[in-house]
Write a protein that holds these residues in place. Structure first.
Motif, PDB file in Angstrom:
ATOM      1  N   SER A 113       0.777  -1.233  -0.005  1.00 48.42           N
ATOM      2  CA  SER A 113       0.035  -0.013   0.137  1.00 48.42           C
ATOM      3  C   SER A 113       0.874   1.376  -0.164  1.00 48.42           C
ATOM      4  CB  SER A 113      -0.859  -0.154   1.134  1.00 48.42           C
ATOM      5  OG  SER A 113      -0.261   0.475   2.206  1.00 48.42           O
ATOM      6  N   PRO A 114       0.273   2.425  -0.247  1.00 51.55           N
ATOM      7  CA  PRO A 114       1.052   3.514  -0.068  1.00 51.55           C
ATOM      8  C   PRO A 114       0.984   3.927   1.363  1.00 51.55           C
ATOM      9  CG  PRO A 114      -1.048   3.976  -1.235  1.00 51.55           C
ATOM     10  CD  PRO A 114      -0.998   2.630  -0.985  1.00 51.55           C
ATOM     11  N   GLN A 115       1.833   4.728   1.948  1.00 54.07           N
ATOM     12  CA  GLN A 115       2.038   5.080   3.362  1.00 54.07           C
ATOM     13  C   GLN A 115       0.376   5.345   4.045  1.00 54.07           C
ATOM     14  OE1 GLN A 115       4.799   8.187   4.667  1.00 54.07           O
ATOM     15  NE2 GLN A 115       6.238   7.247   3.241  1.00 54.07           N
ATOM     16  N   ILE A 116       0.255   4.785   5.278  1.00 53.55           N
ATOM     17  CA  ILE A 116      -0.927   5.071   5.746  1.00 53.55           C
ATOM     18  C   ILE A 116      -0.807   5.143   7.229  1.00 53.55           C
ATOM     19  CG2 ILE A 116      -2.229   3.842   4.189  1.00 53.55           C
ATOM     20  CD1 ILE A 116      -2.317   1.513   6.262  1.00 53.55           C
ATOM     21  N   SER A 117      -1.765   6.068   7.854  1.00 57.14           N
ATOM     22  CA  SER A 117      -1.605   6.131   9.150  1.00 57.14           C
ATOM     23  C   SER A 117      -2.979   5.577   9.659  1.00 57.14           C
ATOM     24  CB  SER A 117      -1.426   7.492   9.587  1.00 57.14           C
ATOM     25  OG  SER A 117      -1.449   7.738  10.986  1.00 57.14           O
ATOM     26  N   ALA A 118      -2.975   4.341  10.370  1.00 52.08           N
ATOM     27  CA  ALA A 118      -4.537   3.971  10.493  1.00 52.08           C
ATOM     28  C   ALA A 118      -4.897   4.548  12.087  1.00 52.08           C
ATOM     29  CB  ALA A 118      -4.526   2.417  10.621  1.00 52.08           C
ATOM     30  N   ALA A 119      -6.098   4.690  12.184  1.00 48.50           N
ATOM     31  CA  ALA A 119      -6.606   4.985  13.363  1.00 48.50           C
ATOM     32  C   ALA A 119      -7.139   3.733  14.368  1.00 48.50           C
ATOM     33  CB  ALA A 119      -7.777   6.102  13.517  1.00 48.50           C
ATOM     34  N   ASP A 120      -7.241   3.784  15.541  1.00 41.19           N
ATOM     35  CA  ASP A 120      -8.056   2.688  16.289  1.00 41.19           C
ATOM     36  C   ASP A 120      -9.274   2.310  15.466  1.00 41.19           C
ATOM     37  OD1 ASP A 120      -6.152   2.476  17.886  1.00 41.19           O
ATOM     38  OD2 ASP A 120      -6.690   3.350  19.407  1.00 41.19           O
ATOM     39  N   GLY A 121      -9.490   1.066  15.266  1.00 37.01           N
ATOM     40  CA  GLY A 121     -10.626   0.622  14.654  1.00 37.01           C
ATOM     41  C   GLY A 121     -10.652   0.303  13.250  1.00 37.01           C
ATOM     42  N   ASN A 122      -9.687   0.944  12.608  1.00 34.00           N
ATOM     43  CA  ASN A 122      -9.508   0.599  11.103  1.00 34.00           C
ATOM     44  C   ASN A 122      -9.075  -0.802  10.949  1.00 34.00           C
ATOM     45  OD1 ASN A 122     -10.286   3.289  10.649  1.00 34.00           O
ATOM     46  ND2 ASN A 122      -8.234   4.056  10.058  1.00 34.00           N
ATOM     47  N   CYS A 123      -9.351  -1.364   9.818  1.00 29.29           N
ATOM     48  CA  CYS A 123      -8.870  -2.522   9.237  1.00 29.29           C
ATOM     49  C   CYS A 123      -8.848  -2.977   7.890  1.00 29.29           C
ATOM     50  CB  CYS A 123      -9.944  -3.728  10.124  1.00 29.29           C
ATOM     51  SG  CYS A 123     -11.732  -3.755   9.338  1.00 29.29           S
ATOM     52  N   LEU A 124      -8.042  -3.907   7.497  1.00 29.04           N
ATOM     53  CA  LEU A 124      -8.088  -4.390   6.192  1.00 29.04           C
ATOM     54  C   LEU A 124      -8.969  -5.592   6.101  1.00 29.04           C
ATOM     55  CD1 LEU A 124      -6.551  -4.479   3.450  1.00 29.04           C
ATOM     56  CD2 LEU A 124      -4.892  -5.941   4.405  1.00 29.04           C
ATOM     57  N   SER A 125      -9.882  -5.445   5.120  1.00 32.94           N
ATOM     58  CA  SER A 125     -10.927  -6.458   5.029  1.00 32.94           C
ATOM     59  C   SER A 125     -10.624  -7.053   3.633  1.00 32.94           C
ATOM     60  CB  SER A 125     -12.435  -6.119   5.355  1.00 32.94           C
ATOM     61  OG  SER A 125     -12.411  -5.475   6.770  1.00 32.94           O
ATOM     62  N   PHE A 126     -10.644  -8.421   3.365  1.00 34.09           N
ATOM     63  CA  PHE A 126     -10.566  -8.851   2.109  1.00 34.09           C
ATOM     64  C   PHE A 126     -11.137 -10.468   2.292  1.00 34.09           C
ATOM     65  CE2 PHE A 126      -6.832  -9.720   4.637  1.00 34.09           C
ATOM     66  CZ  PHE A 126      -6.486 -10.859   4.558  1.00 34.09           C
ATOM     67  N   PHE A 127     -11.540 -10.805   0.952  1.00 32.98           N
ATOM     68  CA  PHE A 127     -11.794 -12.311   0.589  1.00 32.98           C
ATOM     69  C   PHE A 127     -10.469 -12.836  -0.035  1.00 32.98           C
ATOM     70  CE2 PHE A 127     -15.629 -10.084   0.785  1.00 32.98           C
ATOM     71  CZ  PHE A 127     -16.660 -11.001   1.326  1.00 32.98           C
ATOM     72  N   PHE A 128     -10.302 -14.105   0.344  1.00 33.31           N
ATOM     73  CA  PHE A 128      -9.208 -14.833  -0.548  1.00 33.31           C
ATOM     74  C   PHE A 128      -9.763 -16.376  -0.492  1.00 33.31           C
ATOM     75  CE2 PHE A 128      -9.177 -15.652   4.178  1.00 33.31           C
ATOM     76  CZ  PHE A 128      -8.895 -16.934   4.308  1.00 33.31           C
ATOM     77  N   HIS A 129      -8.845 -16.985  -1.335  1.00 31.52           N
ATOM     78  CA  HIS A 129      -9.285 -18.223  -2.090  1.00 31.52           C
ATOM     79  C   HIS A 129      -7.886 -19.025  -2.022  1.00 31.52           C
ATOM     80  CE1 HIS A 129     -10.539 -21.676  -4.715  1.00 31.52           C
ATOM     81  NE2 HIS A 129     -11.691 -21.316  -4.361  1.00 31.52           N
TER      82      HIS A 129
END
Length: 97
Positions: free
Chosen positions: A29-45
């Motif tokens: 990803s580009p640089q990020i600053s995640a606040a509390d409660g943020n998440c990365l959600s995804f589907f996988f196979h």
């Protein structure tokens, strides 16, 4: 991509021939600053003979990284959902391998 209520993009790596053993795809990803409660959600196979690992890391600009989530090996022939909490300080990125 749009399936039911889910929208977004997708990426994949073909795991059959002509892939070589231990090859990997990396999405950073580009640089990020995640606040509390943020998440990365995804589907996988992860189904097939040569499935090895899916992992999410926090990565600094210098390249050092810290594991946030990992799943190893083959799983059933179905799409699965994962959500990884992000507590990433400024100046770091998310790396999906």
């Amino acid at each position: 991509m749009k399936a039911g209520l889910h929208t977004g993009s997708y990426m994949y790596i073909e795991t059959s021939y002509p892939r070589l053993n231990r090859e990997a795809a990396h999405l950073i990803s580009p640089q990020i600053s995640a606040a509390d409660g943020n998440c990365l959600s995804f589907f996988f196979h992860m189904y097939g003979l040569n499935i090895r690992e899916l992992a999410v890391y926090e990565q600094t600009l210098s390249g050092s990284r810290r594991l946030l989530w990992r799943l190893n090996g083959e799983h059933e022939d179905a799409w699965k959902f994962a959500s990884v909490p992000l507590r990433i300080p400024k100046g770091k990125a998310v790396k999906v391998k």
